[in-house]
Design a protein around this motif. Structure first.
Motif, PDB file in Angstrom:
ATOM      1  N   PHE A  61       0.793  -1.223   0.000  1.00  0.00           N
ATOM      2  CA  PHE A  61       0.000   0.000   0.000  1.00  0.00           C
ATOM      3  C   PHE A  61       0.829   1.279   0.000  1.00  0.00           C
ATOM      4  O   PHE A  61       0.301   2.368  -0.207  1.00  0.00           O
ATOM      5  CB  PHE A  61      -0.939   0.014   1.215  1.00  0.00           C
ATOM      6  CG  PHE A  61      -1.862  -1.161   1.280  1.00  0.00           C
ATOM      7  CD1 PHE A  61      -3.024  -1.185   0.530  1.00  0.00           C
ATOM      8  CD2 PHE A  61      -1.572  -2.258   2.075  1.00  0.00           C
ATOM      9  CE1 PHE A  61      -3.882  -2.276   0.570  1.00  0.00           C
ATOM     10  CE2 PHE A  61      -2.415  -3.357   2.125  1.00  0.00           C
ATOM     11  CZ  PHE A  61      -3.580  -3.362   1.361  1.00  0.00           C
ATOM     12  N   ALA A  62       2.132   1.178   0.256  1.00  0.00           N
ATOM     13  CA  ALA A  62       2.939   2.385   0.453  1.00  0.00           C
ATOM     14  C   ALA A  62       3.005   3.262  -0.785  1.00  0.00           C
ATOM     15  O   ALA A  62       2.892   4.489  -0.684  1.00  0.00           O
ATOM     16  CB  ALA A  62       4.347   2.003   0.904  1.00  0.00           C
ATOM     17  N   GLN A  63       3.198   2.673  -1.960  1.00  0.00           N
ATOM     18  CA  GLN A  63       3.323   3.487  -3.166  1.00  0.00           C
ATOM     19  C   GLN A  63       2.049   4.274  -3.435  1.00  0.00           C
ATOM     20  O   GLN A  63       2.091   5.465  -3.749  1.00  0.00           O
ATOM     21  CB  GLN A  63       3.651   2.606  -4.377  1.00  0.00           C
ATOM     22  CG  GLN A  63       3.986   3.405  -5.641  1.00  0.00           C
ATOM     23  CD  GLN A  63       5.272   4.194  -5.488  1.00  0.00           C
ATOM     24  OE1 GLN A  63       6.342   3.631  -5.305  1.00  0.00           O
ATOM     25  NE2 GLN A  63       5.178   5.518  -5.545  1.00  0.00           N
ATOM     26  N   ALA A  64       0.901   3.608  -3.291  1.00  0.00           N
ATOM     27  CA  ALA A  64      -0.370   4.307  -3.518  1.00  0.00           C
ATOM     28  C   ALA A  64      -0.576   5.397  -2.472  1.00  0.00           C
ATOM     29  O   ALA A  64      -1.106   6.471  -2.781  1.00  0.00           O
ATOM     30  CB  ALA A  64      -1.529   3.318  -3.487  1.00  0.00           C
ATOM     31  N   SER A  65      -0.163   5.150  -1.241  1.00  0.00           N
ATOM     32  CA  SER A  65      -0.282   6.173  -0.190  1.00  0.00           C
ATOM     33  C   SER A  65       0.550   7.395  -0.534  1.00  0.00           C
ATOM     34  O   SER A  65       0.088   8.541  -0.412  1.00  0.00           O
ATOM     35  CB  SER A  65       0.161   5.573   1.148  1.00  0.00           C
ATOM     36  OG  SER A  65       0.058   6.517   2.187  1.00  0.00           O
ATOM     37  N   LEU A  66       1.774   7.178  -0.986  1.00  0.00           N
ATOM     38  CA  LEU A  66       2.642   8.290  -1.386  1.00  0.00           C
ATOM     39  C   LEU A  66       2.078   9.020  -2.598  1.00  0.00           C
ATOM     40  O   LEU A  66       2.028  10.249  -2.645  1.00  0.00           O
ATOM     41  CB  LEU A  66       4.044   7.767  -1.686  1.00  0.00           C
ATOM     42  CG  LEU A  66       4.867   7.312  -0.478  1.00  0.00           C
ATOM     43  CD1 LEU A  66       6.025   6.439  -0.929  1.00  0.00           C
ATOM     44  CD2 LEU A  66       5.384   8.507   0.305  1.00  0.00           C
ATOM     45  N   ASP A  67       1.650   8.251  -3.593  1.00  0.00           N
ATOM     46  CA  ASP A  67       1.152   8.852  -4.834  1.00  0.00           C
ATOM     47  C   ASP A  67      -0.102   9.685  -4.611  1.00  0.00           C
ATOM     48  O   ASP A  67      -0.319  10.703  -5.282  1.00  0.00           O
ATOM     49  CB  ASP A  67       0.859   7.768  -5.874  1.00  0.00           C
ATOM     50  CG  ASP A  67       2.111   7.082  -6.393  1.00  0.00           C
ATOM     51  OD1 ASP A  67       3.216   7.623  -6.169  1.00  0.00           O
ATOM     52  OD2 ASP A  67       1.991   6.009  -7.012  1.00  0.00           O
ATOM     53  N   ARG A  68      -0.938   9.275  -3.670  1.00  0.00           N
ATOM     54  CA  ARG A  68      -2.211   9.951  -3.419  1.00  0.00           C
ATOM     55  C   ARG A  68      -2.086  11.072  -2.387  1.00  0.00           C
ATOM     56  O   ARG A  68      -3.080  11.702  -2.023  1.00  0.00           O
ATOM     57  CB  ARG A  68      -3.260   8.938  -2.947  1.00  0.00           C
ATOM     58  CG  ARG A  68      -3.651   7.919  -4.011  1.00  0.00           C
ATOM     59  CD  ARG A  68      -4.450   6.780  -3.392  1.00  0.00           C
ATOM     60  NE  ARG A  68      -4.788   5.755  -4.373  1.00  0.00           N
ATOM     61  CZ  ARG A  68      -6.019   5.492  -4.819  1.00  0.00           C
ATOM     62  NH1 ARG A  68      -7.034   6.208  -4.362  1.00  0.00           N
ATOM     63  NH2 ARG A  68      -6.240   4.538  -5.687  1.00  0.00           N
ATOM     64  N   GLY A  69      -0.876  11.316  -1.878  1.00  0.00           N
ATOM     65  CA  GLY A  69      -0.703  12.357  -0.876  1.00  0.00           C
ATOM     66  C   GLY A  69      -1.358  12.023   0.444  1.00  0.00           C
ATOM     67  O   GLY A  69      -1.798  12.918   1.179  1.00  0.00           O
ATOM     68  N   MET A  70      -1.393  10.735   0.806  1.00  0.00           N
ATOM     69  CA  MET A  70      -2.040  10.285   2.044  1.00  0.00           C
ATOM     70  C   MET A  70      -1.035   9.645   2.999  1.00  0.00           C
ATOM     71  O   MET A  70      -1.394   8.869   3.874  1.00  0.00           O
ATOM     72  CB  MET A  70      -3.177   9.310   1.702  1.00  0.00           C
ATOM     73  CG  MET A  70      -4.324  10.029   0.993  1.00  0.00           C
ATOM     74  SD  MET A  70      -5.416   9.000  -0.021  1.00  0.00           S
ATOM     75  CE  MET A  70      -5.849   7.706   1.066  1.00  0.00           C
ATOM     76  N   PHE A  71       0.233   9.993   2.819  1.00  0.00           N
ATOM     77  CA  PHE A  71       1.326   9.479   3.635  1.00  0.00           C
ATOM     78  C   PHE A  71       1.800  10.630   4.515  1.00  0.00           C
ATOM     79  O   PHE A  71       2.533  11.511   4.082  1.00  0.00           O
ATOM     80  CB  PHE A  71       2.446   8.988   2.717  1.00  0.00           C
ATOM     81  CG  PHE A  71       3.511   8.159   3.393  1.00  0.00           C
ATOM     82  CD1 PHE A  71       3.378   6.785   3.495  1.00  0.00           C
ATOM     83  CD2 PHE A  71       4.656   8.755   3.887  1.00  0.00           C
ATOM     84  CE1 PHE A  71       4.371   6.016   4.093  1.00  0.00           C
ATOM     85  CE2 PHE A  71       5.650   7.992   4.484  1.00  0.00           C
ATOM     86  CZ  PHE A  71       5.514   6.620   4.580  1.00  0.00           C
ATOM     87  N   TYR A  72       1.349  10.646   5.772  1.00  0.00           N
ATOM     88  CA  TYR A  72       1.579  11.776   6.670  1.00  0.00           C
ATOM     89  C   TYR A  72       2.617  11.419   7.737  1.00  0.00           C
ATOM     90  O   TYR A  72       2.594  10.311   8.300  1.00  0.00           O
ATOM     91  CB  TYR A  72       0.284  12.178   7.372  1.00  0.00           C
ATOM     92  CG  TYR A  72      -0.830  12.584   6.438  1.00  0.00           C
ATOM     93  CD1 TYR A  72      -0.863  13.858   5.874  1.00  0.00           C
ATOM     94  CD2 TYR A  72      -1.864  11.698   6.130  1.00  0.00           C
ATOM     95  CE1 TYR A  72      -1.897  14.239   5.028  1.00  0.00           C
ATOM     96  CE2 TYR A  72      -2.898  12.080   5.284  1.00  0.00           C
ATOM     97  CZ  TYR A  72      -2.907  13.342   4.737  1.00  0.00           C
ATOM     98  OH  TYR A  72      -3.927  13.713   3.893  1.00  0.00           O
TER      99      TYR A  72
END
Length: 248
Positions: A61-72
């Motif tokens: 899930f990490a790449q999608a979290s980073l790509d979507r700006g949801m990695f805080y």
């Protein structure tokens, strides 16, 4: 950067905050460590690892979290932190996590908050992080959330596909908050309350690869396994000549 509406000392750092020409004053002295966490996410979590024991990235899930700006990223400074203070911080970020958009739907599974503890000495950080995760995991799981421990130890928990691999390494000690997903069952299988929480959320839609293990755990703890939800048949899709030509 997002500032908590009731707790201004609690902030969430976004990726672009660390690459801006003028770094926010709150990040002075810690920006390099936060950048190392972003590099770790991109170069470790988002990539395959030879010891992982399966194909694909370490974290799906990490790449999608980073790509979507949801990695805080959140930060708590200090060379010591009392358990009660750390638990309170994690509860504040947990409640804020639930309010951040999206609050529902498939995209919500990509949302994560990483509470970093950049000043903790290595000889203390591992114990502080591991014990906080142990204390808070039951409450998080009961609410459909996960709290994960990461540090340079790394934590002793073995990988799911290679028992000799220790996947929870990170360059900065941190605790990660995210939604529980159906593939999390192996992390919950040895605790009756955790299995019950999993069954409430996913019992009727357990992934096929986990159904045998979920059923066995439910029997062991005397829990009822919901029947799978019926799947409605899909109507046939008309095949047009241009569609056939495009896929041939």
């Amino acid at each position: 950067m997002l500032i908590h509406p009731q707790e201004p000392a609690c902030v969430l750092v976004e990726q672009f905050d660390l690459t801006a020409e003028a770094v926010h004053p709150l990040l002075h002295g810690v920006e390099e460590k936060l950048l190392s966490v972003l590099r770790w996410a991109r170069e470790y979590l988002c990539r395959p690892h030879p010891e992982l024991g399966r194909k694909g990235p370490v974290c799906p899930f990490a790449q999608a979290s980073l790509d979507r700006g949801m990695f805080y990223l959140a930060v708590h400074r200090g060379e010591t932190v009392a358990p009660a203070v750390l638990d309170g911080l994690l509860m504040t970020y947990r409640d804020w996590f639930r309010e951040l958009p999206p609050t529902a739907g498939p995209a919500a599974q990509f949302k994560t908050i990483l509470l970093t503890l950049p000043d903790l000495p290595p000889d203390q950080a591992n114990t502080v992080v591991d014990r906080a995760q142990e204390r808070l995991k039951p409450q998080y799981v009961a609410e459909g959330l996960m709290v994960g421990e990461f540090h340079a130890g790394p934590p002793e928990k073995a990988g799911l596909w290679n028992v000799d691999f220790r996947p929870l390494y990170s360059p900065v000690p941190l605790l990660a908050i995210r939604h529980m997903v159906s593939s999390d069952f192996p992390f919950l299988a040895d605790d009756a309350d955790a299995v019950a929480a999993y069954l409430r959320l996913f019992g009727a839609n357990t992934p096929p690869a986990l159904r045998t293990r979920v059923s066995a755990a439910a029997r062991e703890f005397g829990l009822s396994l919901p029947a799978p939800e019926p799947v409605s048949p899909r109507p046939p899709v008309p095949q047009l000549a241009d569609q056939q030509g495009a896929t041939s």
